[in-house]
Design a protein around this motif. Structure first.
Motif, PDB file in Angstrom:
ATOM      1  N   LEU A 191      -3.102 -44.647 -23.786  1.00  0.00           N
ATOM      2  CA  LEU A 191      -3.105 -46.160 -23.435  1.00  0.00           C
ATOM      3  C   LEU A 191      -3.986 -46.300 -21.994  1.00  0.00           C
ATOM      4  O   LEU A 191      -4.475 -47.310 -21.892  1.00  0.00           O
ATOM      5  CB  LEU A 191      -1.683 -46.433 -23.350  1.00  0.00           C
ATOM      6  CG  LEU A 191      -1.351 -48.006 -23.105  1.00  0.00           C
ATOM      7  CD1 LEU A 191      -2.101 -48.721 -24.050  1.00  0.00           C
ATOM      8  CD2 LEU A 191       0.084 -48.396 -23.037  1.00  0.00           C
ATOM      9  N   LEU A 218      -0.078 -44.807 -30.700  1.00  0.00           N
ATOM     10  CA  LEU A 218       0.831 -44.140 -29.754  1.00  0.00           C
ATOM     11  C   LEU A 218       2.052 -43.885 -30.509  1.00  0.00           C
ATOM     12  O   LEU A 218       2.950 -44.838 -30.897  1.00  0.00           O
ATOM     13  CB  LEU A 218       1.042 -45.346 -28.696  1.00  0.00           C
ATOM     14  CG  LEU A 218      -0.129 -46.023 -28.089  1.00  0.00           C
ATOM     15  CD1 LEU A 218       0.114 -47.223 -27.231  1.00  0.00           C
ATOM     16  CD2 LEU A 218      -0.990 -45.099 -27.204  1.00  0.00           C
ATOM     17  N   VAL A 248      -3.767 -51.318 -32.704  1.00  0.00           N
ATOM     18  CA  VAL A 248      -2.810 -50.695 -31.946  1.00  0.00           C
ATOM     19  C   VAL A 248      -1.471 -50.178 -32.896  1.00  0.00           C
ATOM     20  O   VAL A 248      -1.011 -51.516 -33.343  1.00  0.00           O
ATOM     21  CB  VAL A 248      -2.580 -51.193 -30.657  1.00  0.00           C
ATOM     22  CG1 VAL A 248      -1.461 -50.004 -29.988  1.00  0.00           C
ATOM     23  CG2 VAL A 248      -3.674 -51.441 -29.800  1.00  0.00           C
ATOM     24  N   MET A 281       2.151 -48.473 -32.328  1.00  0.00           N
ATOM     25  CA  MET A 281       3.068 -47.938 -31.354  1.00  0.00           C
ATOM     26  C   MET A 281       4.458 -47.832 -31.966  1.00  0.00           C
ATOM     27  O   MET A 281       4.955 -48.732 -32.624  1.00  0.00           O
ATOM     28  CB  MET A 281       3.054 -49.063 -30.094  1.00  0.00           C
ATOM     29  CG  MET A 281       4.018 -48.472 -29.127  1.00  0.00           C
ATOM     30  SD  MET A 281       4.341 -49.641 -27.832  1.00  0.00           S
ATOM     31  CE  MET A 281       5.827 -48.814 -27.039  1.00  0.00           C
ATOM     32  N   LEU A 298       1.808 -55.517 -25.357  1.00  0.00           N
ATOM     33  CA  LEU A 298       0.934 -55.257 -26.510  1.00  0.00           C
ATOM     34  C   LEU A 298       1.375 -55.860 -27.676  1.00  0.00           C
ATOM     35  O   LEU A 298       2.124 -55.362 -28.592  1.00  0.00           O
ATOM     36  CB  LEU A 298       1.355 -53.509 -26.926  1.00  0.00           C
ATOM     37  CG  LEU A 298       0.907 -52.522 -25.894  1.00  0.00           C
ATOM     38  CD1 LEU A 298       1.373 -51.228 -26.435  1.00  0.00           C
ATOM     39  CD2 LEU A 298      -0.454 -52.387 -25.464  1.00  0.00           C
TER      40      LEU A 298
END
Length: 200
Positions: A80, A95, A145, A147, A166
């Motif tokens: 990140l 992530l 992304v 996560m 995010l």
């Protein structure tokens, strides 16, 4: 290619033993998974970020149409940080339980009234936790992304703070703590989202 960074006290061999590579193979994905070890660069991640770009990501871009970056725990923090600090380009980010920094930093942000009100002293910029949150004051580049983290993760409060920065990311939580009982199901869920084509 997906370059997946191990967490603290974790080696690429731990990631292989946990089944990350097997999960990719079982899905017959057109994906090369790499797990470099950058822990030798020490606590200040500046050198690790430089090496990540020069030794891994830049050469990968010459060979692959798409290059993703990811990481687990401290590895997730480094991934990140790479994106937030504009250290190079990538096509997506994965992530798994990304470490948000120590409570000294996250509590200071809360006491200030939020990230945009927080102004860290200049002498703290050698701290990778402080640098990451400073970079997060600026909107992130627009890439996919993912996560995810365990609902009982001991660092979950910091990850919840990260999630607010995010807003366009895919957020997933599963039962489990800061361990493979949560990370492997999250990894499986990420791979099942079809970010990568299947071999024909």
């Amino acid at each position: 290619m997906l370059i997946m960074l191990p967490g603290a006290l974790m080696t690429p061999q731990h990631m292989r033993a946990a089944g990350l590579f097997v999960e990719v193979a079982q899905r017959a994905l057109a994906l090369d998974l790499i797990a470099p070890d950058l822990h030798a660069e020490g606590a200040d991640n500046r050198v690790a970020l430089q090496r990540l770009e020069q030794d891994w990501l830049a050469p990968a871009r010459e060979r692959y149409q798409r290059v993703w970056l990811g990481g687990i725990s401290r590895g997730g923090q480094l991934a990140l940080s790479f994106l937030a600090g504009r250290h190079g380009t990538m096509h997506g980010l994965c992530l798994l339980a990304p470490y948000a920094g120590g409570r000294i930093t996250t509590n200071a942000i809360r006491r200030a009234g939020g990230l945009h009100a927080w102004q860290p002293p200049a002498d703290q910029q050698s701290d990778p936790d402080v640098r990451l949150w400073t970079w997060l004051k600026t909107p992130l580049p627009a890439v996919p992304v993912f996560m995810g983290y365990g609902e009982q993760d001991r660092f979950a409060d910091g990850m919840q703070m990260l999630a607010t920065q995010l807003p366009t990311a895919t957020h997933v939580t599963v039962s489990g703590g800061h361990d493979w009982a949560a990370w492997l199901p999250l990894w499986q869920g990420f791979l099942d989202q079809r970010h990568f084509p299947v071999l024909t």
